[in-house]
Design an enzyme around this catalytic site. Structure first.
Site, PDB file in Angstrom:
ATOM      1  N   VAL A  79       0.828  -1.213   0.000  1.00 39.34           N
ATOM      2  CA  VAL A  79       0.000   0.000   0.000  1.00 39.34           C
ATOM      3  C   VAL A  79       0.860   1.260   0.000  1.00 39.34           C
ATOM      4  CG1 VAL A  79      -1.721   1.324   1.291  1.00 39.34           C
ATOM      5  CG2 VAL A  79      -1.920  -1.166   1.139  1.00 39.34           C
TER       6      VAL A  79
ATOM      7  N   GLU B 162      -4.397  -6.351  -5.499  1.00 40.89           N
ATOM      8  CA  GLU B 162      -3.046  -6.731  -5.884  1.00 40.89           C
ATOM      9  C   GLU B 162      -3.077  -7.255  -7.317  1.00 40.89           C
ATOM     10  OE1 GLU B 162      -0.722  -9.035  -3.123  1.00 40.89           O
ATOM     11  OE2 GLU B 162      -1.894  -8.262  -1.443  1.00 40.89           O
TER      12      GLU B 162
ATOM     13  N   PHE C 133      -8.497   0.730  -1.332  1.00 37.19           N
ATOM     14  CA  PHE C 133      -9.326  -0.279  -1.990  1.00 37.19           C
ATOM     15  C   PHE C 133      -8.567  -0.825  -3.200  1.00 37.19           C
ATOM     16  CE2 PHE C 133     -12.246   2.676   0.119  1.00 37.19           C
ATOM     17  CZ  PHE C 133     -12.982   1.801   0.907  1.00 37.19           C
TER      18      PHE C 133
ATOM     19  N   LYS D 291     -14.202   0.169   5.122  1.00 35.56           N
ATOM     20  CA  LYS D 291     -13.179  -0.711   4.555  1.00 35.56           C
ATOM     21  C   LYS D 291     -13.458  -2.170   4.901  1.00 35.56           C
ATOM     22  CE  LYS D 291      -9.160  -2.414   3.251  1.00 35.56           C
ATOM     23  NZ  LYS D 291      -8.790  -2.611   1.859  1.00 35.56           N
TER      24      LYS D 291
ATOM     25  N   CYS E 299      -5.610  -9.182   2.556  1.00 35.81           N
ATOM     26  CA  CYS E 299      -6.769  -8.384   2.986  1.00 35.81           C
ATOM     27  C   CYS E 299      -7.948  -9.206   3.476  1.00 35.81           C
ATOM     28  CB  CYS E 299      -7.213  -7.474   1.838  1.00 35.81           C
ATOM     29  SG  CYS E 299      -6.018  -6.179   1.430  1.00 35.81           S
TER      30      CYS E 299
ATOM     31  N   LYS F  40      -3.301 -15.204  -5.967  1.00 33.77           N
ATOM     32  CA  LYS F  40      -4.025 -14.782  -7.164  1.00 33.77           C
ATOM     33  C   LYS F  40      -2.990 -14.429  -8.228  1.00 33.77           C
ATOM     34  CE  LYS F  40      -5.579 -10.572  -7.545  1.00 33.77           C
ATOM     35  NZ  LYS F  40      -6.298  -9.291  -7.349  1.00 33.77           N
TER      36      LYS F  40
ATOM     37  N   ASN G  18     -14.671  -5.413   2.256  1.00 33.88           N
ATOM     38  CA  ASN G  18     -13.926  -6.663   2.094  1.00 33.88           C
ATOM     39  C   ASN G  18     -14.709  -7.866   2.603  1.00 33.88           C
ATOM     40  OD1 ASN G  18     -11.811  -5.505   0.791  1.00 33.88           O
ATOM     41  ND2 ASN G  18     -10.367  -5.628   2.483  1.00 33.88           N
TER      42      ASN G  18
ATOM     43  N   TYR H 149     -16.905 -16.271  -8.968  1.00 32.59           N
ATOM     44  CA  TYR H 149     -16.191 -17.406  -9.530  1.00 32.59           C
ATOM     45  C   TYR H 149     -15.857 -18.414  -8.434  1.00 32.59           C
ATOM     46  CZ  TYR H 149     -15.799 -14.694 -13.787  1.00 32.59           C
ATOM     47  OH  TYR H 149     -16.102 -13.977 -14.924  1.00 32.59           O
TER      48      TYR H 149
END
Length: 436
Positions: free
Chosen positions: A11, A153, A150, A205, A261, A323, A209, A252
């Site tokens: 961040v 990655e 927000f 926040k 996060c 990811k 999430n 998905y």
């Protein structure tokens, strides 16, 4: 404007580089002297597409500097961002020790009016605690603002430069306006800057999430049901996603969410609810579902080879990061799955385009690293696809078949079509689809 960003992780470094790109003078501060020296030499400590070029260019243009001195950063800046880590404590709450330590040092360094911005993801009430700590260490005027990030990655630069919204939690109009001025060039497309109180911003926040994590766990629960009743989750997903009230994103099915996060923020929100005696029953189940989903492929692998028969099997693995687009291994679903397979005696040969170094911390000598995707396949009894990197989307299946000893694929990200796999001569297992 003159900006100080304390903390040079995902961040902090992204924020500092992006603010500098818009002409601000930014100093990024970190207590890790090696990291700071590397940054001065153009060595970027994290993998994030586009970040290296942004840092190098702005450092060259003298808009982006690096230091280990909080005092230097604070004294020369109008706005100070706190962007240090807030990892999960043993009880599930966010560990705010780094935030509070930085707040104390900021207080001792203030030399005039400053706006201190909580950029780290922090629970409700943190801004008030930061204000209290700073107040004990200075007589100068200051304000504390909550400005949650927000960022995704793998797409952090675009997310920062073209935000869907900017949330500014400020109990002072002066401070809120100053931070809004800093962000004004980023929202020339008309996307909103939303002002609210600090407590509301802190909760926003976590709520965002937790809701996205809920969609993922819900998708996985339905996908698991599809396997049981004989439905195809891809069809169900399309039927759901075209409803504008639901939307297509985060539906998905796969082997669960990970990263820095969602897991941490879900746990911290649960802990916050406990502290305020306000139950969050849905969110608790979201976390439980996700932990179970991370090892769902293990059950499929054990069912295929037979109980107690995994020992001695060679398993090729494509993808380790939580990811695509990042080398981040924090809470990656690959970790519990591969460690469990290792415990059962499987030989694991893995390839990930960027996360070899970061993954070594978690796996040590428990897995072997391949030089490329096809090298991982040689002599393998099965292929496990765990991260949906683009280069895995359209592989050479005839080459895969020749390299592998066994022709079975366990697809944790639903990248391939069962009918195509059948045609190519593979046994195929995925999430929410009927097995081939």
């Amino acid at each position: 404007m003159k900006v100080c960003v304390i903390g040079s992780g995902y961040v902090g470094l992204v924020a500092g580089a992006c603010f500098a790109e818009y002409g601000n003078h930014v100093i990024c501060v970190d207590k890790d002297s090696k990291k700071i020296e590397d940054l001065k030499k153009g060595i970027i400590p994290i993998y994030e597409p586009g970040l290296s070029e942004l840092v190098l260019n702005n450092h060259k243009e003298n808009r982006l500097g690096f230091s280990t001195s909080i005092q230097e950063g604070v004294e020369g800046s109008e706005i100070i961002f706190i962007a240090v880590g807030t990892p999960t404590s043993e009880d599930g709450s966010a560990d705010l020790s780094a935030v509070f330590a930085v707040a104390e040092q900021i207080g001792k360094s203030i030399n005039g009016y400053k706006v201190i911005v909580d950029k780290s993801t922090v629970p409700v009430g943190t801004a008030a605690k930061v204000k209290e700590i700073v107040s004990k260490n200075t007589k100068h005027e200051f304000d504390v603002v909550s400005n949650p990030e927000f960022l995704k990655e793998g797409a952090a630069i675009d997310d920062f430069m073209k935000p869907e919204r900017v949330v500014i939690g400020a109990d002072s109009e002066r401070a809120g306006n100053l931070v809004a001025q800093l962000y004004a060039p980023f929202v020339l497309n008309g996307n909103p800057i939303i002002k609210m109180g600090t407590v509301s911003a802190e909760l926003t926040k976590y709520a965002c999430n937790a809701f996205l994590a809920t969609k993922i766990s819900f998708a996985n629960e339905i996908a698991n049901l599809c396997e049981t009743v004989g439905a195809d989750y891809e069809d169900v997903r399309k039927g759901m996603g075209t409803d504008s009230r639901i939307g297509r994103q985060f539906l998905y099915a796969g082997i669960g969410y990970g990263g820095s996060c969602f897991p941490k923020d879900v746990r911290a929100l649960i802990r916050t609810s406990e502290n305020f005696s306000s139950s969050l029953r849905i969110i608790r189940e979201v976390e439980r579902v996700n932990e179970d989903q991370k090892v769902r492929l293990y059950t499929k692998i054990e069912d295929f080879f037979g109980k107690g028969q995994i020992k001695g099997k060679t398993l090729a693995v494509w993808g380790l990061a939580f990811k695509p687009g990042t080398d981040d291994m924090r809470e990656a679903p690959s970790i519990p799955l591969l460690l469990k397979l290792h415990e059962e005696g499987a030989k694991i040969k893995a390839f990930d385009p960027v996360s070899k170094e970061t993954s070594e911390y978690y796996f040590k000598d428990k897995i072997e690293y391949a030089k490329d995707a096809y090298d991982a396949l040689e002599g393998a009894d099965a292929l496990l696809l765990l991260t949906e990197w683009r280069e895995f989307r359209e592989p050479d299946f005839s080459r895969i078949k020749k390299l592998m000893k066994g022709h079975v694929i366990f697809d944790g990200r639903n990248q391939y079509r069962p009918d195509h796999m059948k045609k190519e001569g593979f046994k195929y297992f995925s999430i929410g689809k009927q097995s081939v």
